[in-house]
Design a protein around this motif. Structure first.
Motif, PDB file in Angstrom:
ATOM      1  N   ASP A 217      -8.655 -10.939 -30.333  1.00 19.32           N
ATOM      2  CA  ASP A 217      -7.067  -9.202 -30.366  1.00 19.32           C
ATOM      3  C   ASP A 217      -6.961  -8.823 -29.288  1.00 19.32           C
ATOM      4  N   PHE A 218      -8.941  -8.375 -28.157  1.00 15.74           N
ATOM      5  CA  PHE A 218      -8.856  -7.610 -27.444  1.00 15.74           C
ATOM      6  C   PHE A 218      -7.585  -7.986 -26.553  1.00 15.74           C
ATOM      7  N   TRP A 219      -7.602  -9.385 -26.019  1.00 16.92           N
ATOM      8  CA  TRP A 219      -7.268 -10.011 -23.950  1.00 16.92           C
ATOM      9  C   TRP A 219      -6.836 -10.965 -24.552  1.00 16.92           C
TER      10      TRP A 219
ATOM     11  N   GLN B 142      -4.667 -12.969 -15.484  1.00 12.39           N
ATOM     12  CA  GLN B 142      -4.735 -11.585 -16.110  1.00 12.39           C
ATOM     13  C   GLN B 142      -6.516 -11.436 -16.048  1.00 12.39           C
ATOM     14  N   GLY B 143      -6.544 -12.592 -16.832  1.00 13.82           N
ATOM     15  CA  GLY B 143      -8.085 -12.919 -17.207  1.00 13.82           C
ATOM     16  C   GLY B 143      -8.976 -12.803 -16.147  1.00 13.82           C
ATOM     17  N   TYR B 144      -8.914 -13.178 -14.090  1.00 12.80           N
ATOM     18  CA  TYR B 144      -8.988 -13.389 -13.485  1.00 12.80           C
ATOM     19  C   TYR B 144      -9.665 -12.123 -12.658  1.00 12.80           C
ATOM     20  N   HIS B 145      -7.829 -11.296 -12.663  1.00 14.03           N
ATOM     21  CA  HIS B 145      -8.343 -10.187 -11.583  1.00 14.03           C
ATOM     22  C   HIS B 145      -8.713  -9.071 -12.668  1.00 14.03           C
ATOM     23  N   TYR B 146      -8.851  -8.838 -14.111  1.00 10.61           N
ATOM     24  CA  TYR B 146      -9.199  -7.869 -14.710  1.00 10.61           C
ATOM     25  C   TYR B 146     -10.617  -8.725 -15.419  1.00 10.61           C
ATOM     26  N   VAL B 147     -12.386  -8.908 -15.232  1.00 11.41           N
ATOM     27  CA  VAL B 147     -13.361 -10.128 -15.520  1.00 11.41           C
ATOM     28  C   VAL B 147     -14.134  -8.247 -15.798  1.00 11.41           C
TER      29      VAL B 147
END
Length: 247
Positions: free
Chosen positions: A49-51, A184-189
């Motif tokens: 639910d977070f990402w 987005q997940g790649y840029h905000y690890v």
């Protein structure tokens, strides 16, 4: 002032104090439910639910409704069996969403600088409205569990699709096909553990759901019925006189 007038005035003041105390209790209970539900949902729903890149059409659709129907069922039981108030699920979800948005805005965005469209909470309001409407119209826990619980699981993905759909648009990035959420997940690890740097449903693009989301939704709806029964009995017991007298 006569004795009768003094008694009337004293009684009016006592009633005013009593009502103020009742509102204070309701205020405190609302935030107790908010805090308990928020902690429960974070520990059980967690990263699904977070990402946005974890909001996939398999585990997110399956896990989130199952773990989120718990507190609405319990609060609904207390408010219905004790006071005949049919809005327990909506009040519970409003409390959860209030806490979630405060958390996402102040902590996820304000503290760690994750964009809000990367960490926004899931929408649980459609299922809560149906859950309360079914209870109000039927007055039956069994009907509410079967019909309302099934609707809770089935409405979760369609209720969130208008928000999540723009982030499931496929894009090409460095020779790889992925979604905007994956980008987005790649840029905000988030951390260095492998669980956070993997792609959820790698290679499927997760666009338009296909046939995976309905299967996950129906499974979630079935389990939500069972969870509703269990937590409704918990709420009914905690709200009963036997529990309050023993405490």
């Amino acid at each position: 002032m006569s004795a009768s007038q003094s008694a009337v005035r004293s009684r009016a003041e006592a009633v005013k104090v009593s009502r103020t105390f009742d509102w204070l209790i309701l205020f405190v209970l609302f935030f107790v439910v908010l805090g308990g539900y928020h902690i429960h949902y974070m520990l059980t729903g967690g990263d699904w639910d977070f990402w946005t890149d974890w909001k996939d059409r398999r585990l997110w659709v399956t896990v989130a409704p199952i773990v989120s129907i718990t507190f609405p069922a319990a609060v609904q039981a207390v408010l219905w069996w004790r006071y005949r108030l049919p809005f327990g699920a909506v009040v519970c979800i409003l409390g959860l969403l209030l806490g979630e948005w405060i958390n996402r805005y102040l902590n996820f965005w304000g503290w760690t600088y994750f964009p809000v469209n990367f960490c926004f909470p899931s929408n649980l309001m459609p299922g809560a409205i149906v859950l309360d409407v079914v209870l109000m119209l039927s007055g039956s826990m069994t009907v509410t569990a079967v019909i309302g619980g099934m609707a809770w699981g089935l409405l979760f993905y369609p209720g969130n699709w208008p928000v999540i759909a723009p982030l499931h648009v496929p894009v090409e990035y460095n020779g790889m096909m992925m979604t905007l959420a994956d980008l987005q997940g790649y840029h905000y690890v988030r951390t260095g553990t492998p669980e956070y740097i993997r792609m959820v449903e790698k290679g499927t693009l997760r666009t338009f759901g296909k046939d995976v989301a309905p299967v996950s939704a129906f499974f979630s709806a079935f389990v939500s019925i069972l969870i509703y029964f269990l937590w409704h009995f918990f709420g009914k017991w905690f709200g009963g006189t036997s529990f309050t007298q023993s405490a």
